[in-house]
Design a protein around this motif. Structure first.
Motif, PDB file in Angstrom:
ATOM      1  N   GLU A 102       0.823  -1.208   0.000  1.00  9.64           N
ATOM      2  CA  GLU A 102       0.000   0.000   0.000  1.00  9.64           C
ATOM      3  C   GLU A 102       0.863   1.267   0.000  1.00  9.64           C
ATOM      4  O   GLU A 102       0.518   2.257  -0.643  1.00  9.64           O
ATOM      5  CB  GLU A 102      -0.947   0.004   1.203  1.00  9.64           C
ATOM      6  N   SER A 103       1.985   1.231   0.694  1.00 10.15           N
ATOM      7  CA  SER A 103       2.881   2.388   0.706  1.00 10.15           C
ATOM      8  C   SER A 103       3.459   2.649  -0.679  1.00 10.15           C
ATOM      9  O   SER A 103       3.521   3.793  -1.133  1.00 10.15           O
ATOM     10  CB  SER A 103       4.023   2.173   1.695  1.00 10.15           C
ATOM     11  N   LEU A 104       3.885   1.582  -1.341  1.00 12.43           N
ATOM     12  CA  LEU A 104       4.414   1.741  -2.698  1.00 12.43           C
ATOM     13  C   LEU A 104       3.335   2.202  -3.660  1.00 12.43           C
ATOM     14  O   LEU A 104       3.576   3.048  -4.520  1.00 12.43           O
ATOM     15  CB  LEU A 104       5.034   0.428  -3.175  1.00 12.43           C
ATOM     16  N   SER A 105       2.132   1.664  -3.519  1.00 11.56           N
ATOM     17  CA  SER A 105       1.024   2.084  -4.379  1.00 11.56           C
ATOM     18  C   SER A 105       0.677   3.547  -4.140  1.00 11.56           C
ATOM     19  O   SER A 105       0.412   4.292  -5.083  1.00 11.56           O
ATOM     20  CB  SER A 105      -0.212   1.224  -4.129  1.00 11.56           C
ATOM     21  N   ALA A 106       0.703   3.955  -2.883  1.00  8.98           N
ATOM     22  CA  ALA A 106       0.378   5.348  -2.556  1.00  8.98           C
ATOM     23  C   ALA A 106       1.439   6.298  -3.121  1.00  8.98           C
ATOM     24  O   ALA A 106       1.105   7.360  -3.648  1.00  8.98           O
ATOM     25  CB  ALA A 106       0.265   5.523  -1.048  1.00  8.98           C
ATOM     26  N   SER A 107       2.706   5.919  -3.021  1.00  7.88           N
ATOM     27  CA  SER A 107       3.750   6.799  -3.544  1.00  7.88           C
ATOM     28  C   SER A 107       3.725   6.820  -5.070  1.00  7.88           C
ATOM     29  O   SER A 107       4.007   7.836  -5.688  1.00  7.88           O
ATOM     30  CB  SER A 107       5.122   6.363  -3.049  1.00  7.88           C
ATOM     31  N   LYS A 108       3.363   5.708  -5.660  1.00 12.27           N
ATOM     32  CA  LYS A 108       3.285   5.621  -7.116  1.00 12.27           C
ATOM     33  C   LYS A 108       2.133   6.462  -7.654  1.00 12.27           C
ATOM     34  O   LYS A 108       2.259   7.138  -8.666  1.00 12.27           O
ATOM     35  CB  LYS A 108       3.099   4.153  -7.514  1.00 12.27           C
ATOM     36  N   ASN A 109       1.008   6.424  -6.953  1.00 12.26           N
ATOM     37  CA  ASN A 109      -0.189   7.146  -7.396  1.00 12.26           C
ATOM     38  C   ASN A 109      -0.340   8.510  -6.748  1.00 12.26           C
ATOM     39  O   ASN A 109      -1.341   9.175  -6.931  1.00 12.26           O
ATOM     40  CB  ASN A 109      -1.438   6.309  -7.112  1.00 12.26           C
ATOM     41  N   LYS A 110       0.642   8.889  -5.928  1.00 11.45           N
ATOM     42  CA  LYS A 110       0.649  10.199  -5.255  1.00 11.45           C
ATOM     43  C   LYS A 110      -0.593  10.428  -4.400  1.00 11.45           C
ATOM     44  O   LYS A 110      -1.140  11.500  -4.321  1.00 11.45           O
ATOM     45  CB  LYS A 110       0.786  11.348  -6.261  1.00 11.45           C
ATOM     46  N   ARG A 111      -1.038   9.343  -3.746  1.00 14.62           N
ATOM     47  CA  ARG A 111      -2.176   9.477  -2.826  1.00 14.62           C
ATOM     48  C   ARG A 111      -1.658   9.880  -1.463  1.00 14.62           C
ATOM     49  O   ARG A 111      -0.491   9.698  -1.145  1.00 14.62           O
ATOM     50  CB  ARG A 111      -2.924   8.151  -2.705  1.00 14.62           C
ATOM     51  N   ASP A 112      -2.554  10.386  -0.649  1.00 12.15           N
ATOM     52  CA  ASP A 112      -2.163  10.753   0.706  1.00 12.15           C
ATOM     53  C   ASP A 112      -2.242   9.544   1.628  1.00 12.15           C
ATOM     54  O   ASP A 112      -2.820   8.520   1.309  1.00 12.15           O
ATOM     55  CB  ASP A 112      -3.026  11.899   1.242  1.00 12.15           C
ATOM     56  N   GLY A 113      -1.638   9.656   2.812  1.00  8.54           N
ATOM     57  CA  GLY A 113      -1.612   8.560   3.768  1.00  8.54           C
ATOM     58  C   GLY A 113      -2.954   8.281   4.411  1.00  8.54           C
ATOM     59  O   GLY A 113      -3.161   7.222   4.984  1.00  8.54           O
ATOM     60  N   ASN A 114      -3.884   9.221   4.337  1.00 12.37           N
ATOM     61  CA  ASN A 114      -5.189   9.024   4.971  1.00 12.37           C
ATOM     62  C   ASN A 114      -5.981   7.916   4.294  1.00 12.37           C
ATOM     63  O   ASN A 114      -6.761   7.226   4.937  1.00 12.37           O
ATOM     64  CB  ASN A 114      -5.990  10.329   4.953  1.00 12.37           C
ATOM     65  N   SER A 115      -5.796   7.743   2.987  1.00 12.45           N
ATOM     66  CA  SER A 115      -6.523   6.675   2.307  1.00 12.45           C
ATOM     67  C   SER A 115      -6.038   5.311   2.790  1.00 12.45           C
ATOM     68  O   SER A 115      -6.820   4.374   2.880  1.00 12.45           O
ATOM     69  CB  SER A 115      -6.374   6.796   0.791  1.00 12.45           C
ATOM     70  N   LEU A 116      -4.750   5.190   3.118  1.00  9.42           N
ATOM     71  CA  LEU A 116      -4.218   3.946   3.662  1.00  9.42           C
ATOM     72  C   LEU A 116      -4.834   3.664   5.027  1.00  9.42           C
ATOM     73  O   LEU A 116      -5.264   2.544   5.303  1.00  9.42           O
ATOM     74  CB  LEU A 116      -2.691   4.006   3.779  1.00  9.42           C
ATOM     75  N   ALA A 117      -4.921   4.677   5.872  1.00  5.63           N
ATOM     76  CA  ALA A 117      -5.521   4.496   7.196  1.00  5.63           C
ATOM     77  C   ALA A 117      -6.989   4.107   7.073  1.00  5.63           C
ATOM     78  O   ALA A 117      -7.473   3.254   7.815  1.00  5.63           O
ATOM     79  CB  ALA A 117      -5.366   5.776   8.017  1.00  5.63           C
ATOM     80  N   THR A 118      -7.682   4.710   6.126  1.00  3.18           N
ATOM     81  CA  THR A 118      -9.088   4.381   5.905  1.00  3.18           C
ATOM     82  C   THR A 118      -9.236   2.935   5.469  1.00  3.18           C
ATOM     83  O   THR A 118     -10.109   2.207   5.964  1.00  3.18           O
ATOM     84  CB  THR A 118      -9.694   5.316   4.838  1.00  3.18           C
ATOM     85  N   LYS A 119      -8.369   2.492   4.560  1.00  2.00           N
ATOM     86  CA  LYS A 119      -8.426   1.108   4.093  1.00  2.00           C
ATOM     87  C   LYS A 119      -8.144   0.138   5.232  1.00  2.00           C
ATOM     88  O   LYS A 119      -8.803  -0.893   5.362  1.00  2.00           O
ATOM     89  CB  LYS A 119      -7.407   0.876   2.981  1.00  2.00           C
ATOM     90  N   LEU A 120      -7.157   0.452   6.052  1.00  7.80           N
ATOM     91  CA  LEU A 120      -6.781  -0.459   7.131  1.00  7.80           C
ATOM     92  C   LEU A 120      -7.813  -0.493   8.257  1.00  7.80           C
ATOM     93  O   LEU A 120      -7.847  -1.444   9.032  1.00  7.80           O
ATOM     94  CB  LEU A 120      -5.406  -0.086   7.694  1.00  7.80           C
ATOM     95  N   ASN A 121      -8.644   0.519   8.337  1.00  2.84           N
ATOM     96  CA  ASN A 121      -9.704   0.529   9.341  1.00  2.84           C
ATOM     97  C   ASN A 121     -10.944  -0.231   8.885  1.00  2.84           C
ATOM     98  O   ASN A 121     -11.847  -0.459   9.671  1.00  2.84           O
ATOM     99  CB  ASN A 121     -10.081   1.962   9.712  1.00  2.84           C
ATOM    100  N   ASN A 122     -10.974  -0.640   7.622  1.00  2.90           N
ATOM    101  CA  ASN A 122     -12.085  -1.417   7.089  1.00  2.90           C
ATOM    102  C   ASN A 122     -11.757  -2.904   7.286  1.00  2.90           C
ATOM    103  O   ASN A 122     -10.884  -3.448   6.607  1.00  2.90           O
ATOM    104  CB  ASN A 122     -12.269  -1.097   5.601  1.00  2.90           C
ATOM    105  N   PRO A 123     -12.444  -3.587   8.215  1.00  2.92           N
ATOM    106  CA  PRO A 123     -12.090  -4.977   8.532  1.00  2.92           C
ATOM    107  C   PRO A 123     -12.233  -5.940   7.352  1.00  2.92           C
ATOM    108  O   PRO A 123     -11.419  -6.849   7.196  1.00  2.92           O
ATOM    109  CB  PRO A 123     -13.039  -5.373   9.651  1.00  2.92           C
ATOM    110  N   LYS A 124     -13.261  -5.739   6.514  1.00  6.44           N
ATOM    111  CA  LYS A 124     -13.442  -6.635   5.373  1.00  6.44           C
ATOM    112  C   LYS A 124     -12.278  -6.507   4.397  1.00  6.44           C
ATOM    113  O   LYS A 124     -11.726  -7.509   3.930  1.00  6.44           O
ATOM    114  CB  LYS A 124     -14.763  -6.342   4.663  1.00  6.44           C
ATOM    115  N   TYR A 125     -11.923  -5.283   4.075  1.00  4.60           N
ATOM    116  CA  TYR A 125     -10.808  -5.045   3.167  1.00  4.60           C
ATOM    117  C   TYR A 125      -9.523  -5.629   3.742  1.00  4.60           C
ATOM    118  O   TYR A 125      -8.762  -6.305   3.039  1.00  4.60           O
ATOM    119  CB  TYR A 125     -10.634  -3.541   2.914  1.00  4.60           C
TER     120      TYR A 125
END
Length: 137
Positions: free
Chosen positions: A61-84
């Motif tokens: 997810e870190s590599l994907s975020a840096s590749k796509n220039k996303r912010d870190g909040n989307s990673l935290a949101t994904k990790l807070n979703n138990p199904k994902y």
């Protein structure tokens, strides 16, 4: 232009490139250290049997975020979703079981980061043990 001026320009050019390479190396090393410390703190909350899968997911997810220039909040949101999180942990576990068939470049880089992280963690723990032993002496 004579030979000495060409040599001087070449030497200056080589020095600039070498200096930029060294600066880039230390910048990259510092950022990887930050990532590893942050990951180390996050991994403390994960059960041991899921730790490697979780670490691989974090690096992916870190590599994907840096590749796509996303912010870190989307990673935290994904990790807070138990199904994902559960689906991804199962997928990462399958990748770890059979990593030789991986075709995705991001996953390959994530696996390399996981190996680097394990080495970093070993040295960190070894340093921690020597510090504790030095204090006990």
């Amino acid at each position: 232009m004579d030979f000495s001026s060409i040599f001087t320009v070449g030497a200056i050019l080589i020095s600039v490139v070498a200096g930029a390479s060294i600066i880039f190396y230390y910048y990259k090393k510092r950022n990887v250290e930050k990532l590893f410390y942050h990951t180390y703190e996050m991994a403390k909350q994960v059960p041991k049997q899921k730790k490697n899968s979780f670490l691989l997911l974090i690096f992916k997810e870190s590599l994907s975020a840096s590749k796509n220039k996303r912010d870190g909040n989307s990673l935290a949101t994904k990790l807070n979703n138990p199904k994902y999180l559960n689906v991804q942990l199962v997928q990462m576990s399958n990748i770890l079981k059979n990593s030789s068939e991986v075709q995705d470049k991001t996953i390959k880089r994530s696996l390399a980061l996981l190996n680097q992280y394990k080495e970093w963690e070993k040295t960190k723990n070894a340093k921690g043990k020597t510090v504790v032993q030095d204090k006990a002496s």
